[in-house]
Design an enzyme around this catalytic site. Structure first.
Site, PDB file in Angstrom:
ATOM      1  N   GLY A 173       0.819  -1.210   0.000  1.00  0.00           N
ATOM      2  CA  GLY A 173       0.000   0.000   0.000  1.00  0.00           C
ATOM      3  C   GLY A 173       0.854   1.260   0.000  1.00  0.00           C
ATOM      4  N   ARG A 219       7.314   1.886   1.159  1.00  0.00           N
ATOM      5  CA  ARG A 219       7.587   0.460   1.307  1.00  0.00           C
ATOM      6  C   ARG A 219       8.020  -0.132  -0.037  1.00  0.00           C
ATOM      7  NH1 ARG A 219       5.630  -3.330   5.854  1.00  0.00           N
ATOM      8  NH2 ARG A 219       7.423  -2.332   6.807  1.00  0.00           N
ATOM      9  N   ARG A 227       2.399  11.698  -8.221  1.00  0.00           N
ATOM     10  CA  ARG A 227       1.782  11.791  -6.886  1.00  0.00           C
ATOM     11  C   ARG A 227       2.589  11.079  -5.802  1.00  0.00           C
ATOM     12  NH1 ARG A 227      -4.293  12.673  -6.650  1.00  0.00           N
ATOM     13  NH2 ARG A 227      -4.732  13.578  -8.668  1.00  0.00           N
ATOM     14  N   ARG A 258      -0.324  -8.412  -4.342  1.00  0.00           N
ATOM     15  CA  ARG A 258      -0.410  -7.421  -3.269  1.00  0.00           C
ATOM     16  C   ARG A 258       0.329  -7.947  -2.048  1.00  0.00           C
ATOM     17  NH1 ARG A 258      -2.368  -4.108   0.485  1.00  0.00           N
ATOM     18  NH2 ARG A 258      -3.824  -4.860   2.037  1.00  0.00           N
ATOM     19  N   MET A 269      -8.141  -3.626   3.001  1.00  0.00           N
ATOM     20  CA  MET A 269      -8.894  -2.620   2.253  1.00  0.00           C
ATOM     21  C   MET A 269      -8.694  -2.620   0.733  1.00  0.00           C
ATOM     22  SD  MET A 269      -8.771   0.571   4.931  1.00  0.00           S
ATOM     23  CE  MET A 269     -10.129   1.400   4.120  1.00  0.00           C
ATOM     24  N   SER A 289      -1.247  -7.381  11.272  1.00  0.00           N
ATOM     25  CA  SER A 289      -0.567  -6.336  12.042  1.00  0.00           C
ATOM     26  C   SER A 289      -1.279  -6.061  13.364  1.00  0.00           C
ATOM     27  CB  SER A 289      -0.505  -5.044  11.223  1.00  0.00           C
ATOM     28  OG  SER A 289      -1.807  -4.639  10.861  1.00  0.00           O
ATOM     29  N   ASP A 290      -2.561  -6.439  13.435  1.00  0.00           N
ATOM     30  CA  ASP A 290      -3.340  -6.200  14.655  1.00  0.00           C
ATOM     31  C   ASP A 290      -4.527  -7.148  14.631  1.00  0.00           C
ATOM     32  OD1 ASP A 290      -3.912  -3.918  12.471  1.00  0.00           O
ATOM     33  OD2 ASP A 290      -5.804  -4.472  13.407  1.00  0.00           O
TER      34      ASP A 290
HETATM   35  N1  HPA Z   1      -8.869  -2.657   9.108  1.00  0.00           N
HETATM   36  C1  HPA Z   1      -8.654  -2.455   7.812  1.00  0.00           C
HETATM   37  N2  HPA Z   1      -7.476  -2.617   7.253  1.00  0.00           N
HETATM   38  C2  HPA Z   1      -6.444  -2.987   8.027  1.00  0.00           C
HETATM   39  C3  HPA Z   1      -6.595  -3.205   9.376  1.00  0.00           C
HETATM   40  C4  HPA Z   1      -7.876  -3.037   9.951  1.00  0.00           C
HETATM   41  O1  HPA Z   1      -8.083  -3.224  11.154  1.00  0.00           O
HETATM   42  N3  HPA Z   1      -5.385  -3.552   9.895  1.00  0.00           N
HETATM   43  C5  HPA Z   1      -4.520  -3.551   8.855  1.00  0.00           C
HETATM   44  N4  HPA Z   1      -5.159  -3.200   7.713  1.00  0.00           N
END
Ligand code: HPA
Length: 237
Positions: free
Chosen positions: A21, A25, A44, A88, A181, A204-205
């Protein structure tokens, strides 16, 4: 000829493009993993590079965040630069309880609350799926590297700041591994162009448990994911 959003010349991109994204990176991937990488676009500040990985041409370019941004770049790469495969490489938030931060998720399919694929597909529901050959190459690379990975359905959300967090429970009940996303937009764009795509994501979370990764953990799981993505980029036929 340049497109509205990409300043590269025809032939500047390899057949296979890795897409994180974040454009910075993309630069890091080019510097760390590609031989003789050169910048091919910076419109851009959405940086793109082409170089070689183990002697084979590979490009890397940022996609930006969200389905609309990914859809613009994927459309132009597939249709104007004769790109054949997009991989991706991103992050996602875990949804299922047994998905752990740092895991690698390979998105076999991508559900979504976005209407873009309906718009593309004459108002009907389109099953946004990865290309099977790329999926196989990706899963094979993860297996050979002995890397914990999950293969299944993700959810490509329109909103990061979701006003309906209760919907995560519905996703969980439908076996959604993780939320991100872009994947559904990428898969729709690939299908529309008759091209191929897969999405590889690190967790990542976790959107339900609230677990998150440290900077070090993010860096390590990024390296793991890149190993898989680059191997798939050069082995998929
Ligand atoms: N929501 C949407 N996209 C993401 C998230 C999330 O919690 N974490 C990493 N990408």
């Amino acid at each position: 000829m340049a497109t509205p959003h990409i300043s590269a010349e025809p032939g500047d991109f390899a057949e296979t493009v890795l897409m994180p994204g974040d454009p910075l990176r993309a630069r890091v991937i080019a510097e760390q993993y590609l031989e003789d990488a050169r910048e091919v676009t910076a419109t851009r500040n959405m940086l793109g590079y082409t170089g070689h990985y183990r002697g084979q041409p590979v490009s890397v370019m940022g996609s930006g965040m969200g389905i609309p941004s990914m859809s613009i770049y994927a459309f132009e790469l597939f249709n104007e630069y004769r790109v054949e495969k997009i991989i991706r490489v991103g992050t996602c938030g875990g949804v299922l309880p047994d998905v752990e931060v740092r895991d690698v998720i390979i998105a076999m399919g991508a559900s979504t609350d976005s209407s873009v694929n309906r718009t593309r597909f004459g108002g009907c529901d389109f099953a946004a799926i990865a290309d099977y050959g790329l999926l196989e190459a990706t899963v094979g690379a993860a297996r050979s590297a002995n890397l914990p990975h999950r293969v299944g359905n993700v959810f490509s959300s329109e909103l990061f700041y979701n006003p309906r967090p209760d919907f995560f429970e519905k996703m969980k009940a439908h076996g959604i591994l993780a939320v991100e996303m872009e994947a559904a937009g990428l898969y729709g764009a690939a299908a529309e162009a008759g091209k191929r795509a897969v999405s590889i994501l690190t967790v990542s979370d976790h959107v339900i448990t609230g677990a998150s990764t440290s900077a070090d953990e993010r860096q390590n799981s990024f390296q793991d994911m890149m190993k898989v993505a680059l191997e798939a980029a050069i082995t998929a036929d």
